[in-house]
Write an enzyme that holds these catalytic residues in place. Sequence first.
Site, PDB file in Angstrom:
ATOM      1  N   HIS A 163      -1.190  -1.288  -4.173  1.00 49.62           N
ATOM      2  CA  HIS A 163      -2.479  -0.972  -3.566  1.00 49.62           C
ATOM      3  C   HIS A 163      -2.563   0.541  -3.357  1.00 49.62           C
ATOM      4  O   HIS A 163      -1.698   1.136  -2.720  1.00 49.62           O
ATOM      5  CB  HIS A 163      -2.589  -1.722  -2.237  1.00 49.62           C
ATOM      6  CG  HIS A 163      -3.880  -1.564  -1.522  1.00 49.62           C
ATOM      7  ND1 HIS A 163      -4.986  -2.335  -1.808  1.00 49.62           N
ATOM      8  CD2 HIS A 163      -4.250  -0.727  -0.509  1.00 49.62           C
ATOM      9  CE1 HIS A 163      -5.975  -1.992  -1.005  1.00 49.62           C
ATOM     10  NE2 HIS A 163      -5.557  -1.013  -0.204  1.00 49.62           N
ATOM     11  N   HIS A 203      -8.233   0.905  -3.974  1.00 51.62           N
ATOM     12  CA  HIS A 203      -9.158   0.719  -2.851  1.00 51.62           C
ATOM     13  C   HIS A 203      -9.828   2.052  -2.562  1.00 51.62           C
ATOM     14  O   HIS A 203      -9.198   2.976  -2.053  1.00 51.62           O
ATOM     15  CB  HIS A 203      -8.351   0.212  -1.639  1.00 51.62           C
ATOM     16  CG  HIS A 203      -9.147   0.060  -0.380  1.00 51.62           C
ATOM     17  ND1 HIS A 203      -8.554  -0.076   0.863  1.00 51.62           N
ATOM     18  CD2 HIS A 203     -10.489   0.000  -0.157  1.00 51.62           C
ATOM     19  CE1 HIS A 203      -9.495  -0.197   1.789  1.00 51.62           C
ATOM     20  NE2 HIS A 203     -10.672  -0.155   1.201  1.00 51.62           N
ATOM     21  N   SER A 258       0.846  -1.196   0.000  1.00 54.61           N
ATOM     22  CA  SER A 258       0.000   0.000   0.000  1.00 54.61           C
ATOM     23  C   SER A 258       0.878   1.242   0.000  1.00 54.61           C
ATOM     24  O   SER A 258       1.659   1.466   0.929  1.00 54.61           O
ATOM     25  CB  SER A 258      -0.892   0.012   1.239  1.00 54.61           C
ATOM     26  OG  SER A 258      -1.454   1.303   1.391  1.00 54.61           O
ATOM     27  N   MET A 303      -9.018   8.092  -0.319  1.00 57.37           N
ATOM     28  CA  MET A 303      -9.870   8.473   0.830  1.00 57.37           C
ATOM     29  C   MET A 303     -10.402   9.872   0.617  1.00 57.37           C
ATOM     30  O   MET A 303      -9.674  10.759   0.163  1.00 57.37           O
ATOM     31  CB  MET A 303      -9.054   8.444   2.120  1.00 57.37           C
ATOM     32  CG  MET A 303      -8.350   7.135   2.397  1.00 57.37           C
ATOM     33  SD  MET A 303      -7.552   7.202   4.014  1.00 57.37           S
ATOM     34  CE  MET A 303      -6.577   5.688   3.949  1.00 57.37           C
ATOM     35  N   MET A 325     -11.569  -5.997   5.507  1.00 57.67           N
ATOM     36  CA  MET A 325     -10.692  -5.073   6.233  1.00 57.67           C
ATOM     37  C   MET A 325     -10.323  -5.670   7.590  1.00 57.67           C
ATOM     38  O   MET A 325     -11.195  -6.129   8.339  1.00 57.67           O
ATOM     39  CB  MET A 325     -11.377  -3.722   6.437  1.00 57.67           C
ATOM     40  CG  MET A 325     -11.536  -2.889   5.173  1.00 57.67           C
ATOM     41  SD  MET A 325      -9.983  -2.505   4.321  1.00 57.67           S
ATOM     42  CE  MET A 325      -9.098  -1.551   5.583  1.00 57.67           C
ATOM     43  N   MET A 343     -12.020   4.277  -0.506  1.00 54.75           N
ATOM     44  CA  MET A 343     -12.682   4.528   0.780  1.00 54.75           C
ATOM     45  C   MET A 343     -13.389   5.873   0.647  1.00 54.75           C
ATOM     46  O   MET A 343     -12.978   6.880   1.219  1.00 54.75           O
ATOM     47  CB  MET A 343     -11.637   4.534   1.906  1.00 54.75           C
ATOM     48  CG  MET A 343     -11.159   3.129   2.238  1.00 54.75           C
ATOM     49  SD  MET A 343      -9.593   3.110   3.124  1.00 54.75           S
ATOM     50  CE  MET A 343      -8.482   3.261   1.730  1.00 54.75           C
ATOM     51  N   ASP A 371      -4.747   3.619  -2.003  1.00 57.01           N
ATOM     52  CA  ASP A 371      -5.837   3.964  -1.085  1.00 57.01           C
ATOM     53  C   ASP A 371      -6.375   5.354  -1.381  1.00 57.01           C
ATOM     54  O   ASP A 371      -5.706   6.357  -1.117  1.00 57.01           O
ATOM     55  CB  ASP A 371      -5.331   3.919   0.362  1.00 57.01           C
ATOM     56  CG  ASP A 371      -5.091   2.496   0.837  1.00 57.01           C
ATOM     57  OD1 ASP A 371      -6.029   1.684   0.742  1.00 57.01           O
ATOM     58  OD2 ASP A 371      -3.978   2.202   1.306  1.00 57.01           O
ATOM     59  N   ASP A 404      -6.513  -6.392   4.478  1.00 55.98           N
ATOM     60  CA  ASP A 404      -5.856  -5.083   4.442  1.00 55.98           C
ATOM     61  C   ASP A 404      -5.908  -4.465   5.829  1.00 55.98           C
ATOM     62  O   ASP A 404      -6.989  -4.231   6.366  1.00 55.98           O
ATOM     63  CB  ASP A 404      -6.593  -4.202   3.417  1.00 55.98           C
ATOM     64  CG  ASP A 404      -6.019  -2.809   3.281  1.00 55.98           C
ATOM     65  OD1 ASP A 404      -4.940  -2.529   3.822  1.00 55.98           O
ATOM     66  OD2 ASP A 404      -6.680  -1.988   2.602  1.00 55.98           O
TER      67      ASP A 404
END
Length: 230
Positions: free
Chosen positions: A41, A74, A18, A45, A145, A76, A43, A183
């Site tokens: 990965h 991913h 990540s 957000m 998660m 979020m 992320d 994760d």
Amino acid sequence: MSHDDPNRRNGTARINPSILAADFVNMQAELARIHTADFVHVDVMDNHFVPNLTFGPQMVERIQATSPVPLDVHLMIADPDRWAPGYAELGAASVTFHLEAATEPVALARRLRAIGARAGVAVKPATPVDGLFDLLDDFDQILVMTVEPGFGGQSFMPETMPKLRRLADEARRRGSQIWLQVDGGIGESTIAQAAEAGADTFVAGSAVFAVGDPDAAIAGLRAAAAAHRH
Ligand code: DX5
Ligand code: ZN
């Protein structure tokens, strides 16, 4: 469970570092450090779905252009029905949105697949997985998660393992080839229990980037996971 299950026989453990744990202003160099990873990965957000903010499509597009390995995005974020297809369109290999945030998860998965991405759905630690049993054919991967989403460097939550195990057992019973990802808090001391519970794809941030030799960390994690297969 035996080690010669046909669904897993040819599968080695996938390790997806990540980049949340990377140095954001040296992203190109950081990506080069993880060239032996299976995916990077990414992320995303939005400070709404989670109380933290990273970056959006403009940055992910540059990561896509720069990364030596495919992108595992991913999301979020709130309203993935609106935003997720854009990440597939910029070329991400997989796009995972949160079940808790989606309005029409199956329709969204179909759109992601139609664009050419693997469709993923993620669940927070307290979200049950039973509702996903009938959706295994609609997704390419499920992310369980193992911390509350939002921040790197948190402690692995072992209480998420029973639902991962039930999901893995159900996928096996149905002959599904779906990838099961974990994760949060994944490292040398926790990856074995996630592998034993049925994960085949492992996201690791600090365990890869906060060490001197990311490739050695990736190899160590992969070997540890492979030695503890479900
Ligand atoms: C947390 C993110 C994770 C995070 C994992 O919300 O989804 O991908 O980067 O970081 P570590 O491996 O440090 O727990
Ligand atoms: Zn993540």
